[in-house]
Design an enzyme around this catalytic site. Structure first.
Site, PDB file in Angstrom:
ATOM      1  N   LYS A 162      43.522 -16.252  13.245  1.00  0.00           N
ATOM      2  CA  LYS A 162      42.647 -17.419  12.991  1.00  0.00           C
ATOM      3  C   LYS A 162      41.844 -17.174  11.721  1.00  0.00           C
ATOM      4  O   LYS A 162      40.922 -16.372  11.694  1.00  0.00           O
ATOM      5  CB  LYS A 162      41.672 -17.653  14.153  1.00  0.00           C
ATOM      6  CG  LYS A 162      40.985 -19.015  13.993  1.00  0.00           C
ATOM      7  CD  LYS A 162      39.733 -19.168  14.796  1.00  0.00           C
ATOM      8  CE  LYS A 162      38.480 -18.767  14.086  1.00  0.00           C
ATOM      9  NZ  LYS A 162      38.170 -19.511  12.850  1.00  0.00           N
TER      10      LYS A 162
ATOM     11  N   GLU B  52      35.145  -5.211  12.963  1.00  0.00           N
ATOM     12  CA  GLU B  52      34.736  -4.826  11.603  1.00  0.00           C
ATOM     13  C   GLU B  52      33.622  -5.785  11.216  1.00  0.00           C
ATOM     14  O   GLU B  52      33.894  -6.931  10.864  1.00  0.00           O
ATOM     15  CB  GLU B  52      35.904  -4.984  10.623  1.00  0.00           C
ATOM     16  CG  GLU B  52      37.106  -4.118  10.915  1.00  0.00           C
ATOM     17  CD  GLU B  52      36.863  -2.664  10.591  1.00  0.00           C
ATOM     18  OE1 GLU B  52      35.812  -2.346  10.006  1.00  0.00           O
ATOM     19  OE2 GLU B  52      37.711  -1.842  10.946  1.00  0.00           O
TER      20      GLU B  52
ATOM     21  N   CYS C 178      31.313  -6.825   2.437  1.00  0.00           N
ATOM     22  CA  CYS C 178      30.630  -6.081   3.500  1.00  0.00           C
ATOM     23  C   CYS C 178      30.226  -4.686   3.042  1.00  0.00           C
ATOM     24  O   CYS C 178      29.371  -4.057   3.666  1.00  0.00           O
ATOM     25  CB  CYS C 178      31.529  -6.022   4.724  1.00  0.00           C
ATOM     26  SG  CYS C 178      33.186  -5.522   4.306  1.00  0.00           S
TER      27      CYS C 178
ATOM     28  N   GLU D  87      21.826  -8.047   6.304  1.00  0.00           N
ATOM     29  CA  GLU D  87      22.878  -8.148   5.297  1.00  0.00           C
ATOM     30  C   GLU D  87      22.685  -9.481   4.557  1.00  0.00           C
ATOM     31  O   GLU D  87      22.875 -10.549   5.137  1.00  0.00           O
ATOM     32  CB  GLU D  87      24.233  -8.125   5.997  1.00  0.00           C
ATOM     33  CG  GLU D  87      25.391  -8.185   5.049  1.00  0.00           C
ATOM     34  CD  GLU D  87      26.720  -8.361   5.782  1.00  0.00           C
ATOM     35  OE1 GLU D  87      26.788  -9.127   6.749  1.00  0.00           O
ATOM     36  OE2 GLU D  87      27.693  -7.725   5.361  1.00  0.00           O
TER      37      GLU D  87
HETATM   38  P1  NAD Z   1      31.486 -15.078  10.972  1.00  0.00           P
HETATM   39  O1  NAD Z   1      31.234 -14.040  11.991  1.00  0.00           O
HETATM   40  O2  NAD Z   1      30.639 -16.284  10.987  1.00  0.00           O
HETATM   41  O3  NAD Z   1      32.983 -15.615  11.085  1.00  0.00           O
HETATM   42  C1  NAD Z   1      34.080 -14.742  11.037  1.00  0.00           C
HETATM   43  C2  NAD Z   1      35.221 -15.345  11.824  1.00  0.00           C
HETATM   44  O4  NAD Z   1      34.837 -15.365  13.206  1.00  0.00           O
HETATM   45  C3  NAD Z   1      35.548 -16.794  11.444  1.00  0.00           C
HETATM   46  O5  NAD Z   1      36.941 -16.995  11.513  1.00  0.00           O
HETATM   47  C4  NAD Z   1      34.836 -17.582  12.533  1.00  0.00           C
HETATM   48  O6  NAD Z   1      35.410 -18.845  12.772  1.00  0.00           O
HETATM   49  C5  NAD Z   1      35.003 -16.671  13.732  1.00  0.00           C
HETATM   50  N1  NAD Z   1      34.004 -16.857  14.784  1.00  0.00           N
HETATM   51  C6  NAD Z   1      32.719 -17.281  14.662  1.00  0.00           C
HETATM   52  N2  NAD Z   1      32.133 -17.341  15.878  1.00  0.00           N
HETATM   53  C7  NAD Z   1      33.061 -16.939  16.782  1.00  0.00           C
HETATM   54  C8  NAD Z   1      33.059 -16.768  18.201  1.00  0.00           C
HETATM   55  N3  NAD Z   1      31.994 -17.058  18.949  1.00  0.00           N
HETATM   56  N4  NAD Z   1      34.183 -16.320  18.787  1.00  0.00           N
HETATM   57  C9  NAD Z   1      35.276 -16.004  18.058  1.00  0.00           C
HETATM   58  N5  NAD Z   1      35.346 -16.166  16.723  1.00  0.00           N
HETATM   59  C10 NAD Z   1      34.250 -16.623  16.084  1.00  0.00           C
HETATM   60  O7  NAD Z   1      31.471 -14.325   9.591  1.00  0.00           O
HETATM   61  P2  NAD Z   1      31.593 -14.967   8.141  1.00  0.00           P
HETATM   62  O8  NAD Z   1      30.272 -15.549   7.835  1.00  0.00           O
HETATM   63  O9  NAD Z   1      32.822 -15.794   8.068  1.00  0.00           O
HETATM   64  O10 NAD Z   1      31.870 -13.645   7.258  1.00  0.00           O
HETATM   65  C11 NAD Z   1      30.888 -12.829   6.774  1.00  0.00           C
HETATM   66  C12 NAD Z   1      30.698 -11.619   7.672  1.00  0.00           C
HETATM   67  O11 NAD Z   1      31.903 -10.862   7.756  1.00  0.00           O
HETATM   68  C13 NAD Z   1      29.681 -10.684   7.062  1.00  0.00           C
HETATM   69  O12 NAD Z   1      28.815 -10.195   8.065  1.00  0.00           O
HETATM   70  C14 NAD Z   1      30.532  -9.550   6.504  1.00  0.00           C
HETATM   71  O13 NAD Z   1      29.894  -8.331   6.352  1.00  0.00           O
HETATM   72  C15 NAD Z   1      31.612  -9.473   7.513  1.00  0.00           C
HETATM   73  N6  NAD Z   1      32.743  -8.752   6.947  1.00  0.00           N
HETATM   74  C16 NAD Z   1      33.009  -7.484   7.403  1.00  0.00           C
HETATM   75  C17 NAD Z   1      34.055  -6.752   6.855  1.00  0.00           C
HETATM   76  C18 NAD Z   1      34.390  -5.358   7.347  1.00  0.00           C
HETATM   77  O14 NAD Z   1      35.440  -4.855   7.001  1.00  0.00           O
HETATM   78  N7  NAD Z   1      33.559  -4.719   8.132  1.00  0.00           N
HETATM   79  C19 NAD Z   1      34.842  -7.318   5.850  1.00  0.00           C
HETATM   80  C20 NAD Z   1      34.532  -8.588   5.387  1.00  0.00           C
HETATM   81  C21 NAD Z   1      33.473  -9.303   5.964  1.00  0.00           C
END
Ligand code: NAD
Length: 482
Positions: A176, A250, A284, A384
């Site tokens: 997804k 992650e 991240c 963050e």
């Molecule tokens: P987000 O958590 O809002 O969304 C990430 C994904 O999760 C999206 O596809 C979203 O639709 C889905 N999602 C949201 N709520 C959900 C739920 N309740 N159940 C299941 N899926 C759900 O994050 P974002 O704003 O899209 O991305 C930024 C975040 O991602 C930052 O915190 C960043 O640090 C993190 N990130 C981490 C890494 C890593 O390798 N650790 C890499 C890239 C980004």
């Protein structure tokens, strides 16, 4: 518009979403609509999981060689389509072309090639007779259906990081993408269709809560692997506990950069140009919390101010903008969030060395920003920020610097800047982060594991260690004697 009415990919076919609704996809550099895709719903998850479950029955029985050959073919097709992928990633993610190129070449194509090779190297430990007359051996079996959920900052790269190990280990996957940035993952699915049996790779679209949540709840999903925010990680872990599925997280980072008095300041500041500002800071592992020795604080501020003011910000795809280094933030909401952190730091007495504002242009831009004089407990230090921004704190002794670096919830990545090898070794040991760079910040490689400590999550992406997450060990004991 690039494409219109793009559907979801289930069982090797493009299929309309069950509820037929659509969602507009926007270029964050202009705010203009570039595509319309299926909005997606819970019923799509049921269809995708059932297709992945059926495909697992035969895909899990393929030999490592067969999986490896198909992965290699897939990597070659993605490589052949890379210019188109780069353009989609740039227009949908607001990414400068050099960055989109780096991500597609070094992480998507190289990541898939790595997993094509690694598929043949998954192993258990050697057989032995731990009981007389009985030989024990270890198998590493695939898990079943993996759900991969990815965020908007690296849509193609993270899609490859979920698909690669799933499929190489003999699992099938339902991916997804993020709501706002689905285009590159859909292109990748299209290429996969030519290499894998139907159902091995499926892509659904939709809201995190509804569609992502349905994947977390689904009894036929064996493992859910999420790259995203802490909030999403906690919600997924909570929901996944109802079916006791494996959870791989992650999550966010908040990387410290410890700068000792003997650091090479020129090398440091040149590295922060990418380390902090790459992908407009929406990384991240971005170098966000600079913890600098008191004796070089002034010199550091001068150098980093001048570097930050020379960074070229703009719409990466506007004519003549090939040199743009920093594009827009992903959305108006993300820009408002970054501005909110800066305003609250200012209200708390912090000093803006440069930036701290949004230019008056279309798109969601924010100026490269340096905030000095922050305190450890400020939100801008503890949370963050995910924008083109660094905070600056000072220290006088090594222990204090390490306490400040470790003094946040997150633990994804950190860097240490010194010419003293002993100090570098000591600091790398003390830092509670999944990656520690010494005199470097940002590069990752396919051969090394990537993942967090503390609330940055658990589990690893990339490298051979990823198979500890994407397979189950099985002990087989054979009695052959009395
Ligand atoms: P987000 O958590 O809002 O969304 C990430 C994904 O999760 C999206 O596809 C979203 O639709 C889905 N999602 C949201 N709520 C959900 C739920 N309740 N159940 C299941 N899926 C759900 O994050 P974002 O704003 O899209 O991305 C930024 C975040 O991602 C930052 O915190 C960043 O640090 C993190 N990130 C981490 C890494 C890593 O390798 N650790 C890499 C890239 C980004």
């Amino acid at each position: 518009m690039l494409r219109d009415d793009i559907n979801i990919f289930i069982n090797g076919r493009w299929t309309p979403s069950a509820d037929r609704a659509t969602r507009d996809v926007v270029n964050p550099a202009t705010g203009k609509i570039i595509a319309r895709v299926a909005a997606g719903c819970r019923a799509d998850v049921d269809a995708a999981v059932s297709s992945a479950k059926a495909a697992f029955e035969s895909w899990s029985l393929t030999t490592p060689r067969e999986r490896s050959e198909r992965m290699a073919e897939f990597a070659a097709k993605v490589q052949a389509a890379k210019e188109d992928l780069i353009r989609h990633e740039a227009i949908n993610g607001g990414k400068p072309l050099f960055g989109a190129r780096w991500e597609i070449e070094d992480f998507v194509v190289d990541g898939l090639k790595f997993f094509a090779g690694a598929a043949r190297m998954i192993e258990g430990i050697a057989s032995a007779d731990y009981l007389k007359g009985r030989t024990s051996s270890i198998r590493r079996d695939p898990l079943g259906v993996v759900a991969g959920i990815v965020p908007w900052n690296y849509p193609a790269e993270l899609a490859a990081w979920k698909i690669g190990p799933s499929v190489a280990a003999g699992n099938t996957i339902v991916l997804k993408p993020s709501e706002g940035t689905p285009l590159s993952a859909l292109m990748i699915a299209d290429l996969a269709a030519e290499c894998f049996p139907p159902g091995v790779i499926n892509v659904v679209l939709g809201d995190g809560g509804e569609v992502g949540g349905a994947l977390a709840d689904h009894p036929d999903v064996a493992m859910i692997s999420v790259t995203g925010s802490e909030r999403t990680g906690k919600e997924v872990a909570r929901r996944a506990s109802a079916t006791l599925k494996r959870v791989h997280l992650e999550l966010g980072g908040n990387a410290p950069v410890i700068v000792f008095a003997d650091a090479d300041l020129t090398l440091l500041v040149n590295t922060l140009r990418m380390g902090t500002y790459y992908n407009a800071g929406q990384d991240c592992t971005a170098a966000t919390r600079i913890i600098v020795h008191e004796s070089i604080h002034g010199n550091f501020l001068d150098a980093v101010k001048s570097m930050s003011e020379s960074v070229i910000v703009g719409d990466p795809l506007a004519p003549g903008n090939e040199k743009v280094e920093v594009g827009p933030l992903a959305s108006a909401a993300q820009r408002a969030r970054v501005a909110g952190f800066v305003e609250s730091a200012k209200a708390g007495g912090a000093r803006i060395i440069t930036g701290g504002s949004a230019p008056d242009t279309p798109g969601y831009f924010y100026a490269p920003t340096v905030v000095d004089g922050v305190s450890q407990n400020d939100d801008i230090v503890q949370e963050e920020v995910f924008g083109p921004l660094m905070t600056v704190q000072t220290f006088t002794n090594e222990d204090t610097a390490l306490l400040m670096a470790n003094g946040v919830r997150q633990g994804l990545a950190a860097s240490v800047w010194t010419r003293d090898l002993g100090r570098a070794m000591r600091a790398s040991g003390w830092l509670r982060f999944g990656t520690v760079w010494v005199n470097e910040h940002l590069p990752l490689v396919s051969e090394m594991p990537h993942g967090g400590h503390k609330s940055s999550g658990y589990g690893r992406d990339m490298s051979k260690y990823v198979f500890e997450e994407y397979t189950n060990t099985k002990h087989v004991m054979i009695r052959h004697g009395g």
